[in-house]
Design an enzyme around this catalytic site. Sequence first.
Site, short mmCIF file in Angstrom:
data_model
loop_
_atom_site.label_atom_id
_atom_site.label_comp_id
_atom_site.label_asym_id
_atom_site.label_seq_id
_atom_site.Cartn_x
_atom_site.Cartn_y
_atom_site.Cartn_z
N HIS A 199 27.36 3.21 49.56
CA HIS A 199 26.03 3.06 50.19
C HIS A 199 25.91 4.00 51.38
O HIS A 199 24.96 4.77 51.50
CB HIS A 199 25.83 1.61 50.65
CG HIS A 199 24.70 1.43 51.61
ND1 HIS A 199 23.38 1.53 51.24
CD2 HIS A 199 24.69 1.20 52.95
CE1 HIS A 199 22.61 1.35 52.31
NE2 HIS A 199 23.37 1.16 53.35
N ASP A 205 8.65 33.77 52.66
CA ASP A 205 9.84 33.33 51.95
C ASP A 205 10.95 33.05 52.95
O ASP A 205 10.78 33.24 54.15
CB ASP A 205 10.29 34.43 50.97
CG ASP A 205 11.17 33.87 49.87
OD1 ASP A 205 11.46 34.60 48.92
OD2 ASP A 205 11.58 32.69 49.99
N TRP A 220 32.77 4.93 54.74
CA TRP A 220 32.27 6.31 54.67
C TRP A 220 33.02 7.23 55.59
O TRP A 220 33.03 8.44 55.39
CB TRP A 220 30.76 6.35 54.94
CG TRP A 220 30.37 6.42 56.38
CD1 TRP A 220 30.38 5.39 57.28
CD2 TRP A 220 29.89 7.56 57.10
NE1 TRP A 220 29.95 5.82 58.50
CE2 TRP A 220 29.63 7.15 58.43
CE3 TRP A 220 29.64 8.88 56.76
CZ2 TRP A 220 29.16 8.01 59.42
CZ3 TRP A 220 29.15 9.74 57.74
CH2 TRP A 220 28.91 9.30 59.04
N SER A 238 27.59 23.57 50.76
CA SER A 238 26.13 23.63 50.59
C SER A 238 25.42 23.65 51.94
O SER A 238 24.55 24.47 52.20
CB SER A 238 25.66 22.40 49.80
OG SER A 238 24.29 22.20 49.99
N SER A 239 25.85 22.77 52.86
CA SER A 239 25.19 22.70 54.17
C SER A 239 25.41 23.94 55.00
O SER A 239 24.49 24.44 55.65
CB SER A 239 25.71 21.48 54.93
OG SER A 239 25.26 20.30 54.33
N HIS A 244 29.62 12.73 64.74
CA HIS A 244 28.56 12.47 65.71
C HIS A 244 27.49 13.55 65.69
O HIS A 244 26.30 13.20 65.59
CB HIS A 244 29.08 12.26 67.13
CG HIS A 244 27.95 11.74 67.96
ND1 HIS A 244 27.62 10.43 68.04
CD2 HIS A 244 27.00 12.41 68.63
CE1 HIS A 244 26.54 10.29 68.76
NE2 HIS A 244 26.13 11.47 69.12
N GLU A 301 26.58 14.97 63.27
CA GLU A 301 25.90 14.63 62.02
C GLU A 301 24.74 13.67 62.27
O GLU A 301 23.68 13.76 61.65
CB GLU A 301 26.90 14.01 61.03
CG GLU A 301 26.29 13.40 59.78
CD GLU A 301 25.65 14.41 58.84
OE1 GLU A 301 24.93 13.98 57.92
OE2 GLU A 301 25.84 15.62 59.07
N TYR A 317 22.83 13.62 64.74
CA TYR A 317 21.68 14.38 65.23
C TYR A 317 21.08 15.22 64.10
O TYR A 317 19.89 15.50 64.10
CB TYR A 317 22.08 15.23 66.43
CG TYR A 317 22.42 14.35 67.60
CD1 TYR A 317 23.70 14.34 68.14
CD2 TYR A 317 21.49 13.46 68.11
CE1 TYR A 317 24.02 13.48 69.17
CE2 TYR A 317 21.80 12.59 69.13
CZ TYR A 317 23.07 12.60 69.66
OH TYR A 317 23.40 11.74 70.66
N SER A 358 6.81 14.45 65.86
CA SER A 358 6.10 15.33 66.81
C SER A 358 4.99 16.13 66.12
O SER A 358 4.08 16.62 66.78
CB SER A 358 7.10 16.31 67.44
OG SER A 358 8.09 15.60 68.14
N HIS A 401 33.48 8.52 71.33
CA HIS A 401 32.94 7.19 71.66
C HIS A 401 33.02 6.29 70.42
O HIS A 401 32.75 5.11 70.49
CB HIS A 401 31.53 7.28 72.22
CG HIS A 401 30.47 7.78 71.29
ND1 HIS A 401 29.37 8.46 71.72
CD2 HIS A 401 30.36 7.73 69.93
CE1 HIS A 401 28.61 8.77 70.69
NE2 HIS A 401 29.19 8.35 69.60
N HIS A 402 33.41 6.87 69.30
CA HIS A 402 33.67 6.06 68.10
C HIS A 402 35.11 5.55 68.10
O HIS A 402 35.50 4.82 67.18
CB HIS A 402 33.44 6.90 66.84
CG HIS A 402 32.03 7.33 66.67
ND1 HIS A 402 31.10 6.58 65.98
CD2 HIS A 402 31.36 8.40 67.14
CE1 HIS A 402 29.93 7.19 66.02
NE2 HIS A 402 30.06 8.30 66.72
N THR A 424 17.09 12.20 75.07
CA THR A 424 16.53 11.36 74.00
C THR A 424 15.32 10.60 74.52
O THR A 424 14.29 10.49 73.86
CB THR A 424 17.60 10.37 73.48
OG1 THR A 424 18.81 11.09 73.23
CG2 THR A 424 17.15 9.67 72.22
N LYS A 453 12.07 12.59 74.67
CA LYS A 453 11.30 12.66 73.41
C LYS A 453 10.42 11.42 73.25
O LYS A 453 9.26 11.52 72.84
CB LYS A 453 12.27 12.77 72.23
CG LYS A 453 12.95 14.13 72.16
CD LYS A 453 13.94 14.16 71.04
CE LYS A 453 14.47 15.55 70.87
NZ LYS A 453 13.46 16.45 70.32
N ARG A 494 32.02 -6.22 60.62
CA ARG A 494 31.34 -5.47 59.55
C ARG A 494 32.30 -5.34 58.36
O ARG A 494 33.48 -5.60 58.49
CB ARG A 494 30.91 -4.07 60.05
CG ARG A 494 32.06 -3.17 60.46
CD ARG A 494 31.61 -1.89 61.13
NE ARG A 494 30.98 -0.93 60.22
CZ ARG A 494 30.74 0.35 60.55
NH1 ARG A 494 31.10 0.78 61.77
NH2 ARG A 494 30.19 1.19 59.72
CU LIG Z 1 28.58 8.87 67.77
#
Ligand SMILES: [Cu+2]
Length: 616
Positions: A81, A110, A146, A175-176, A259, A261, A263, A274, A308-309, A334, A337, A456
């Site tokens: 998931h 293009d 994950w 790919s990315s 992390h 990621e 963003y 926006s 921080h993880h 943040t 925004k 979790r």
């Molecule tokens: Cu993080």
Amino acid sequence: MASQTADSMAPIMHFARPTVYGLTDWLTTGDHKKIGVLYAISSLIFLVIGGFEALLMRLQLAVPDNTFLDGHTFNGLVTMHATTMVFLAVMPLTAAFANYFIPLQIGARDVAFPRLNAFSFWTFLVGALIINASFFFGEGAPAVGWFGYAPLTGADYAGSGVDFWFLGLAALAVSSMVAGTNFIVTILNMRCPGMTLMRMPVLTWMIFIIQFLLAFSFPPILVGLILLGFDRMFGTVFYTVSMGGDPQLWQHLFWLFGHPEVYVLILPAMGIVSEILPVFSRKPLFGQSFIVFSGIFIGFVGFGVWAHHMFTAGMGPLADAAFATTTAIIAGPTGVKIFNGLATLWKAKITFTTPMLFALSFIPMFTIGGLSGIMLASPPLDIQVHDSHSVVAHFHYVLVGGSILALFGGLYFYFPKVTGRMMNETLGKIHFWLFLIGFNLTFFPMHFLGNQGMPRRIYTFPADAGWNVLNAMATIGVFFMVAGTALLAYNLIVSYQRGRLAGNDPWDASTLEWLTDSPPPVFNFYFTPTVRSERPMWDHKRTEGMQIEAPGTVEQIHMPSPSWIPIIVAVLIGVLLTGFLYTTFGSETAWMGFVVAASAALGLIISAYKWVTQPV
Ligand SMILES: [Cu+2]
């Protein structure tokens, strides 16, 4: 093709039926718009698959001591998931908007590397198929979460599913990074006259920023995946403590990617919001350059918060304090925004269309996620709720309450440009309320479940833990979201066939994509626009003399010819990875995997030569 002279400036309204392209057209295309549609269709299919996996998990957790699923299956669903929603749904749906709209927003015909761009899509699809093939081979889907912490992903603990997972992720990384290169060059080199960097729309800016995040964050995880591959396939010990390896190395490499990621997942969504807010507020976006600079600031500092993880990984108070501080700093830009969005709405005459409802809901929902994020940034607090349902609530408020709600808004906002038809507003508004109510019913209770100690990733819970009602609420909420998403699918299909005709600019918007036809011709614009502000279409429609200029003559336009090479190279990469996979099956024919991989590698060299020698 209509010719345009300076005096016929009103954009020609083309109620063209979208051309129906054959299968070969789609497989060989280098057209960024078609590639955008391919990303959209595949990501929406994976969104449904990821949603179904979540539904099964919530059915298992609907009541205590449930036996609907066993623990291993549940762990597989948790892993798939998250992997599906992050890599195969939200990221490619963002890529869909980037591919379709960035060249249009900057006034280009293009992208810089159309074939590389096609290759990035097919490689994404190859990676996605390899990851999902894990359900059908060996010991089934990976059941390691994950972020696949070592040593749980090692050969001693995890079956073949992890091989499909890490090889598939490796293809997604390629790919990315390829897509990132293409968009950085496109945005820097292909802007139309007058489109200075600070006149670029916010969506283009956010997509521009995340390309750098992709380019710099994927290498660490690619290295981590390669080391994991070596440990699993060739018996090295990079993550094995007893042999001098270090499992925390994986955590650092993963979150150095992980992390930034987040963003990659949220900044484009903020870009879409926006774009939508000013159009239905009939006011320019408040402090557009501030929003752009806060995005850039987030992009930079976002590389300095990863640990921080890992506040419970025993890094020590100094590292904890450092990463808590950098994380708290990010709350500033943040907040800019959010407040700029609110300032845009201040005293505005708001039109509550479906895209606007989704964009408006982004503000409070994402803010709830942001507030719990600030709490989790403080080590003493995080240590209390780390790995609990409070964390699950947090990232779903930022990724569903943030990214998904904004991307849904983007679908309703941009569908008319892509198809030439409007989506049904009534169905849209029912989808909006079903999904918003369901989303809050599912994830808000999880804040309390986490504070009450519910971890979790547990596949069941005891009846006397006091978590029954909140879990039942969470499961009921998922059904609202399923119903809302089904209505979205129905609306997309029916509106594509017989939605009201849209014309070029149904929302009276301000950016260049609304200048050309709906859908746009394959060469995008009949002439290269020249712009004078951040809101060229509003200038064009409202201010005499601020016309988007057109040359006297029709330009000779060369568009890239279709090519089979991008998809062939992507498929060969798939064959190469499958060959490696086969070697892990440990049968006496494992050597055949190497033969397959070697021949695919040979094929890659030949097609690479063809690629560089084939005229565009
Ligand atoms: Cu993080």
